[in-house]
Write an enzyme that holds these catalytic residues in place. Structure first.
Site, PDB file in Angstrom:
ATOM      1  CB  ALA A  13      11.165  15.966  39.455  1.00 13.10           C
ATOM      2  CB  SER A  37       7.752  25.528  39.131  1.00  7.04           C
ATOM      3  OG  SER A  37       9.065  25.652  38.614  1.00  7.04           O
ATOM      4  CE1 TYR A  58       8.960  23.501  44.286  1.00  3.24           C
ATOM      5  CE2 TYR A  58      10.631  23.324  46.013  1.00  3.24           C
ATOM      6  CZ  TYR A  58      10.274  23.236  44.680  1.00  3.24           C
ATOM      7  OH  TYR A  58      11.212  22.889  43.744  1.00  3.24           O
ATOM      8  CG  LEU A  74      10.566  18.759  45.968  1.00  2.00           C
ATOM      9  CD1 LEU A  74      10.295  19.557  47.247  1.00  2.00           C
ATOM     10  CD2 LEU A  74      10.846  19.689  44.796  1.00  2.00           C
ATOM     11  CG  HIS A  79      11.927  13.434  49.807  1.00  6.23           C
ATOM     12  ND1 HIS A  79      12.188  12.127  49.438  1.00  6.23           N
ATOM     13  CD2 HIS A  79      11.989  14.161  48.656  1.00  6.23           C
ATOM     14  CE1 HIS A  79      12.386  12.071  48.143  1.00  6.23           C
ATOM     15  NE2 HIS A  79      12.287  13.292  47.646  1.00  6.23           N
ATOM     16  CE  LYS A  97      13.821   5.843  43.973  1.00 14.30           C
ATOM     17  NZ  LYS A  97      15.114   6.435  43.606  1.00 14.30           N
ATOM     18  NE  ARG A 165      18.612  10.259  39.160  1.00 14.65           N
ATOM     19  CZ  ARG A 165      17.829  11.087  38.482  1.00 14.65           C
ATOM     20  NH1 ARG A 165      18.311  12.262  38.074  1.00 14.65           N
ATOM     21  NH2 ARG A 165      16.576  10.766  38.204  1.00 14.65           N
ATOM     22  CE1 TYR A 236      17.283   0.257  34.158  1.00 15.74           C
ATOM     23  CE2 TYR A 236      17.107  -1.857  33.037  1.00 15.74           C
ATOM     24  CZ  TYR A 236      16.581  -0.902  33.888  1.00 15.74           C
ATOM     25  OH  TYR A 236      15.354  -1.114  34.475  1.00 15.74           O
TER      26      TYR A 236
END
Length: 330
Positions: A13, A37, A58, A74, A79, A97, A165, A236
């Site tokens: 990532a 990976s 993994y 990840l 998670h 997080k 995302r 931002y």
């Protein structure tokens, strides 16, 4: 160093490549031992600068006897699965997080970590920057009087349409990505007695996840109001403000300051405004040091675990409050 903590990383990532791997390598407490990976070429390229091994998948890294701790950058929806697997394999865990998207699962993972004598830590880096401890001391010392309201915002620009995302099956969405920051900031500054009063979530056209949202919370006891906003389709902004009975305090670059950023706390009261200039800090390095300390102790401090659990509950309350009400059939 011979007693270095051998850390393995699940995936390649951006945050791992840009922030965490360099910080692990510089810390002196860690040895970057392996990168896992699904793409052998990408894994090898990521591992090469650190002299680390590139492992195919993994599970292979989780099973590796030469890895003491696992860092999990990840997507959020993965998670819980891989944190549990790592803990059951006897590895300490640092996970991005949110640690999970379910507070009950988060509690179960901490229970498992306690049983195994392992450190489990959620990677909310900003809480390890000293500027927030200074803000808390100022508030506790009455710099703004009695707190009346807290406002926090974390928004970032739109990313490419194929970014993880924006994928709901991977735990995408603004709340899980940027919303965690203002939620944790409210808890970090005001304490644990927060409840969600209301929330909204909005998806920009063409997106299957929330791209912006806001939540209104209330602190028990004094009734202080908390307004939080966040988004993935914005200019931002990274800031919070505390207003009190005699003044207010603001902090910009609150959540992702660069290591060379000079923090400035701005205070305003009846006598006017003033600025408090603080020392530069590298919150990424501080986070890595905190994880190393947790590994040595075989667990995070109780207050860190409690904060993660409280945050998980608040996030679920926000999800529920933002859900559209059922439509009447009348």
């Amino acid at each position: 160093m011979t007693d270095a903590i051998r850390v393995g990383v699940l995936g390649c990532a951006e945050i791992a490549r840009r922030r965490m791997l360099p910080a692990f390598a510089r810390s002196g407490a860690f040895e970057v031992a392996a990168i896992a990976s699904r793409d052998p070429g990408r894994g090898a390229a990521t591992a090469a600068p650190y002299g680390a091994r590139a492992l195919p998948g993994y599970a292979r890294l989780i099973e590796d006897g030469d890895v003491d701790a696992v860092y999990i950058p990840l997507p959020a929806a993965l998670h819980a699965r891989w944190a549990e697997a790592a803990l059951r394999a006897g590895k300490h865990v640092l996970a991005e997080k949110p640690l999970t998207t379910d507070p009950e699962v988060t509690a179960e993972l901490y229970a498992l970590a306690h049983t195994r004598g392992l450190a489990l830590m959620e990677n909310v880096m900003f809480v390890h920057h000293g500027q927030h401890a200074r803000v808390r001391r100022l508030v506790e010392d009455g710099a703004v009087g009695e707190p009346r309201s807290f406002q926090a915002t974390f928004t970032v620009p739109r990313r490419p349409a194929d970014d993880i995302r924006y994928r709901p099956e991977l735990g995408g969405g603004a709340l899980w990505d940027t919303g965690v920051y203002p939620v944790r900031a409210a808890r970090h500054i005001l304490g644990a007695d927060l409840t969600v009063v209301g929330a909204v979530a909005t998806a920009a056209p063409g997106f299957g996840v929330d791209t912006s949202g806001a939540a209104l919370l209330r602190r028990a006891g004094d009734g202080a109001c908390v307004h939080l906003s966040y988004g993935l389709d914005h200019g931002y902004r990274s800031t919070y403000e505390i207003s009190g009975s005699t003044g207010r305090l603001t902090l910009d670059m609150a959540f992702t300051p660069a290591a060379d950023h000079v923090p400035v706390v701005r205070l305003y009261d009846r006598s006017g405004g003033r600025e408090l200039t603080l020392d530069r800090e590298d919150q990424v390095a501080n986070t890595v040091a905190a994880f190393a300390a947790a590994v040595r102790r075989h667990g995070v401090p109780p207050e860190a675990e409690e904060a993660t659990l409280d945050q998980a509950k608040l996030l679920r309350e926000i999800v529920r409050a933002a859900a559209p009400a059922p439509q009447s059939c009348d």
